[in-house]
Design a protein around this motif. Structure first.
Motif, PDB file in Angstrom:
ATOM      1  N   ASN A   1       0.841  -1.189   0.000  1.00  0.00           N
ATOM      2  CA  ASN A   1       0.000   0.000   0.000  1.00  0.00           C
ATOM      3  C   ASN A   1       0.884   1.249   0.000  1.00  0.00           C
ATOM      4  O   ASN A   1       1.893   1.317   0.691  1.00  0.00           O
ATOM      5  N   ILE A   2       0.495   2.259  -0.766  1.00  0.00           N
ATOM      6  CA  ILE A   2       1.324   3.462  -0.905  1.00  0.00           C
ATOM      7  C   ILE A   2       1.406   4.248   0.399  1.00  0.00           C
ATOM      8  O   ILE A   2       2.438   4.842   0.704  1.00  0.00           O
ATOM      9  N   SER A   3       0.336   4.238   1.199  1.00  0.00           N
ATOM     10  CA  SER A   3       0.376   4.986   2.461  1.00  0.00           C
ATOM     11  C   SER A   3       1.352   4.347   3.443  1.00  0.00           C
ATOM     12  O   SER A   3       2.040   5.056   4.179  1.00  0.00           O
ATOM     13  N   ILE A   4       1.436   3.025   3.453  1.00  0.00           N
ATOM     14  CA  ILE A   4       2.412   2.352   4.325  1.00  0.00           C
ATOM     15  C   ILE A   4       3.826   2.684   3.876  1.00  0.00           C
ATOM     16  O   ILE A   4       4.710   2.942   4.699  1.00  0.00           O
ATOM     17  N   PHE A   5       4.046   2.713   2.578  1.00  0.00           N
ATOM     18  CA  PHE A   5       5.362   3.081   2.061  1.00  0.00           C
ATOM     19  C   PHE A   5       5.719   4.516   2.424  1.00  0.00           C
ATOM     20  O   PHE A   5       6.846   4.792   2.844  1.00  0.00           O
ATOM     21  N   LEU A   6       4.764   5.453   2.272  1.00  0.00           N
ATOM     22  CA  LEU A   6       5.039   6.850   2.598  1.00  0.00           C
ATOM     23  C   LEU A   6       5.307   7.053   4.083  1.00  0.00           C
ATOM     24  O   LEU A   6       6.198   7.826   4.457  1.00  0.00           O
ATOM     25  N   ILE A   7       4.553   6.380   4.943  1.00  0.00           N
ATOM     26  CA  ILE A   7       4.789   6.493   6.384  1.00  0.00           C
ATOM     27  C   ILE A   7       6.157   5.923   6.735  1.00  0.00           C
ATOM     28  O   ILE A   7       6.902   6.504   7.533  1.00  0.00           O
ATOM     29  N   GLY A   8       6.529   4.791   6.150  1.00  0.00           N
ATOM     30  CA  GLY A   8       7.858   4.227   6.376  1.00  0.00           C
ATOM     31  C   GLY A   8       8.962   5.140   5.886  1.00  0.00           C
ATOM     32  O   GLY A   8      10.003   5.293   6.532  1.00  0.00           O
ATOM     33  N   PHE A   9       8.729   5.778   4.746  1.00  0.00           N
ATOM     34  CA  PHE A   9       9.718   6.705   4.195  1.00  0.00           C
ATOM     35  C   PHE A   9       9.887   7.932   5.094  1.00  0.00           C
ATOM     36  O   PHE A   9      11.005   8.396   5.302  1.00  0.00           O
ATOM     37  N   VAL A  10       8.784   8.437   5.630  1.00  0.00           N
ATOM     38  CA  VAL A  10       8.852   9.587   6.537  1.00  0.00           C
ATOM     39  C   VAL A  10       9.599   9.215   7.810  1.00  0.00           C
ATOM     40  O   VAL A  10      10.427   9.988   8.313  1.00  0.00           O
ATOM     41  N   PHE A  11       9.340   8.016   8.357  1.00  0.00           N
ATOM     42  CA  PHE A  11      10.083   7.573   9.529  1.00  0.00           C
ATOM     43  C   PHE A  11      11.566   7.391   9.224  1.00  0.00           C
ATOM     44  O   PHE A  11      12.426   7.704  10.046  1.00  0.00           O
ATOM     45  N   PHE A  12      11.890   6.889   8.041  1.00  0.00           N
ATOM     46  CA  PHE A  12      13.286   6.753   7.638  1.00  0.00           C
ATOM     47  C   PHE A  12      13.972   8.115   7.557  1.00  0.00           C
ATOM     48  O   PHE A  12      15.088   8.292   8.052  1.00  0.00           O
ATOM     49  N   LEU A  13      13.298   9.100   6.935  1.00  0.00           N
ATOM     50  CA  LEU A  13      13.875  10.448   6.859  1.00  0.00           C
ATOM     51  C   LEU A  13      14.029  11.069   8.238  1.00  0.00           C
ATOM     52  O   LEU A  13      14.996  11.776   8.506  1.00  0.00           O
ATOM     53  N   GLY A  14      13.086  10.803   9.116  1.00  0.00           N
ATOM     54  CA  GLY A  14      13.204  11.303  10.485  1.00  0.00           C
ATOM     55  C   GLY A  14      14.388  10.686  11.207  1.00  0.00           C
ATOM     56  O   GLY A  14      15.107  11.370  11.933  1.00  0.00           O
ATOM     57  N   GLY A  15      14.606   9.393  11.024  1.00  0.00           N
ATOM     58  CA  GLY A  15      15.751   8.738  11.650  1.00  0.00           C
ATOM     59  C   GLY A  15      17.071   9.260  11.112  1.00  0.00           C
ATOM     60  O   GLY A  15      18.025   9.472  11.866  1.00  0.00           O
ATOM     61  N   VAL A  16      17.130   9.482   9.822  1.00  0.00           N
ATOM     62  CA  VAL A  16      18.352  10.033   9.219  1.00  0.00           C
ATOM     63  C   VAL A  16      18.605  11.451   9.724  1.00  0.00           C
ATOM     64  O   VAL A  16      19.741  11.834  10.022  1.00  0.00           O
ATOM     65  N   SER A  17      17.542  12.236   9.860  1.00  0.00           N
ATOM     66  CA  SER A  17      17.724  13.605  10.350  1.00  0.00           C
ATOM     67  C   SER A  17      18.155  13.635  11.803  1.00  0.00           C
ATOM     68  O   SER A  17      18.946  14.491  12.203  1.00  0.00           O
ATOM     69  N   VAL A  18      17.654  12.717  12.624  1.00  0.00           N
ATOM     70  CA  VAL A  18      18.091  12.656  14.026  1.00  0.00           C
ATOM     71  C   VAL A  18      19.552  12.246  14.100  1.00  0.00           C
ATOM     72  O   VAL A  18      20.309  12.720  14.947  1.00  0.00           O
ATOM     73  N   TRP A  19      20.005  11.414  13.175  1.00  0.00           N
ATOM     74  CA  TRP A  19      21.375  10.942  13.205  1.00  0.00           C
ATOM     75  C   TRP A  19      22.354  11.955  12.615  1.00  0.00           C
ATOM     76  O   TRP A  19      23.464  12.131  13.121  1.00  0.00           O
ATOM     77  N   LEU A  20      21.968  12.658  11.556  1.00  0.00           N
ATOM     78  CA  LEU A  20      22.911  13.508  10.844  1.00  0.00           C
ATOM     79  C   LEU A  20      22.841  14.998  11.176  1.00  0.00           C
ATOM     80  O   LEU A  20      23.777  15.729  10.889  1.00  0.00           O
ATOM     81  N   LEU A  21      21.760  15.487  11.753  1.00  0.00           N
ATOM     82  CA  LEU A  21      21.574  16.924  11.846  1.00  0.00           C
ATOM     83  C   LEU A  21      21.624  17.517  13.260  1.00  0.00           C
ATOM     84  O   LEU A  21      20.959  18.516  13.501  1.00  0.00           O
ATOM     85  N   PRO A  22      22.375  16.994  14.212  1.00  0.00           N
ATOM     86  CA  PRO A  22      22.342  17.611  15.537  1.00  0.00           C
ATOM     87  C   PRO A  22      22.992  18.988  15.598  1.00  0.00           C
ATOM     88  O   PRO A  22      22.713  19.762  16.507  1.00  0.00           O
ATOM     89  N   THR A  23      23.825  19.340  14.669  1.00  0.00           N
ATOM     90  CA  THR A  23      24.474  20.654  14.697  1.00  0.00           C
ATOM     91  C   THR A  23      23.977  21.562  13.585  1.00  0.00           C
ATOM     92  O   THR A  23      24.599  22.577  13.295  1.00  0.00           O
ATOM     93  N   PHE A  24      22.865  21.242  12.998  1.00  0.00           N
ATOM     94  CA  PHE A  24      22.312  21.984  11.870  1.00  0.00           C
ATOM     95  C   PHE A  24      21.677  23.291  12.344  1.00  0.00           C
ATOM     96  O   PHE A  24      20.947  23.325  13.316  1.00  0.00           O
ATOM     97  N   LYS A  25      21.975  24.392  11.651  1.00  0.00           N
ATOM     98  CA  LYS A  25      21.352  25.684  11.919  1.00  0.00           C
ATOM     99  C   LYS A  25      21.246  26.454  10.612  1.00  0.00           C
ATOM    100  O   LYS A  25      22.205  26.574   9.878  1.00  0.00           O
ATOM    101  N   LEU A  26      20.050  26.963  10.354  1.00  0.00           N
ATOM    102  CA  LEU A  26      19.804  27.740   9.155  1.00  0.00           C
ATOM    103  C   LEU A  26      18.911  28.904   9.533  1.00  0.00           C
ATOM    104  O   LEU A  26      17.929  28.733  10.238  1.00  0.00           O
ATOM    105  N   GLY A  27      19.272  30.097   9.094  1.00  0.00           N
ATOM    106  CA  GLY A  27      18.469  31.278   9.379  1.00  0.00           C
ATOM    107  C   GLY A  27      18.008  31.946   8.105  1.00  0.00           C
ATOM    108  O   GLY A  27      18.768  32.074   7.147  1.00  0.00           O
ATOM    109  N   ILE A  28      16.749  32.363   8.092  1.00  0.00           N
ATOM    110  CA  ILE A  28      16.181  33.075   6.952  1.00  0.00           C
ATOM    111  C   ILE A  28      15.662  34.409   7.455  1.00  0.00           C
ATOM    112  O   ILE A  28      14.853  34.458   8.382  1.00  0.00           O
TER     113      ILE A  28
END
Length: 112
Positions: free
Chosen positions: A2-29
């Motif tokens: 099902n596409i919704s299961i794939f999208l939810i899994g993909f969002v969780f994967f991106l969240g895990g990658v962001s927690v692992w790679l972005l602890p020092t990330f800062k961007l200002g606009i």
């Protein structure tokens, strides 16, 4: 699959990658900077993590309300007010100046 299961899994994967790679990330606009009026947004790791959780909760509410409130008359109004509420929460989360915080807080109060 099902596409919704794939999208939810993909969002969780991106969240895990962001927690692992972005602890020092800062961007200002800085959109506008004047004497007393300024529109500034900062993106820190904590605010990005909170926005990811807010996105998951909002996505779940939107999916549930699509099935639950499908035949209601004011369904489009409900979606509009809910998205204003979520947008003002995102804006309050990323705001860096008093003006944007006040604007976001007022929109949050009006939409709630």
């Amino acid at each position: 699959m099902n596409i919704s299961i794939f999208l939810i899994g993909f969002v969780f994967f991106l969240g895990g990658v962001s927690v692992w790679l972005l602890p020092t990330f800062k961007l200002g606009i800085y959109l506008l900077e004047w004497d007393f009026l300024s529109l500034k947004f900062n993106f820190y790791f904590n605010s990005i993590l909170f926005s990811f959780i807010l996105f998951l909760v909002t996505f779940s509410v939107l999916i549930f309300s699509t099935y639950y409130l499908n035949s209601e008359l004011n369904f489009n109004y409900y979606y509009f007010v809910l998205l204003i509420f979520v947008g003002s929460t995102f804006s309050l989360n990323f705001s860096n100046s008093i003006f944007t915080m006040l604007l976001s807080w007022d929109l949050l109060g009006i939409s709630s």
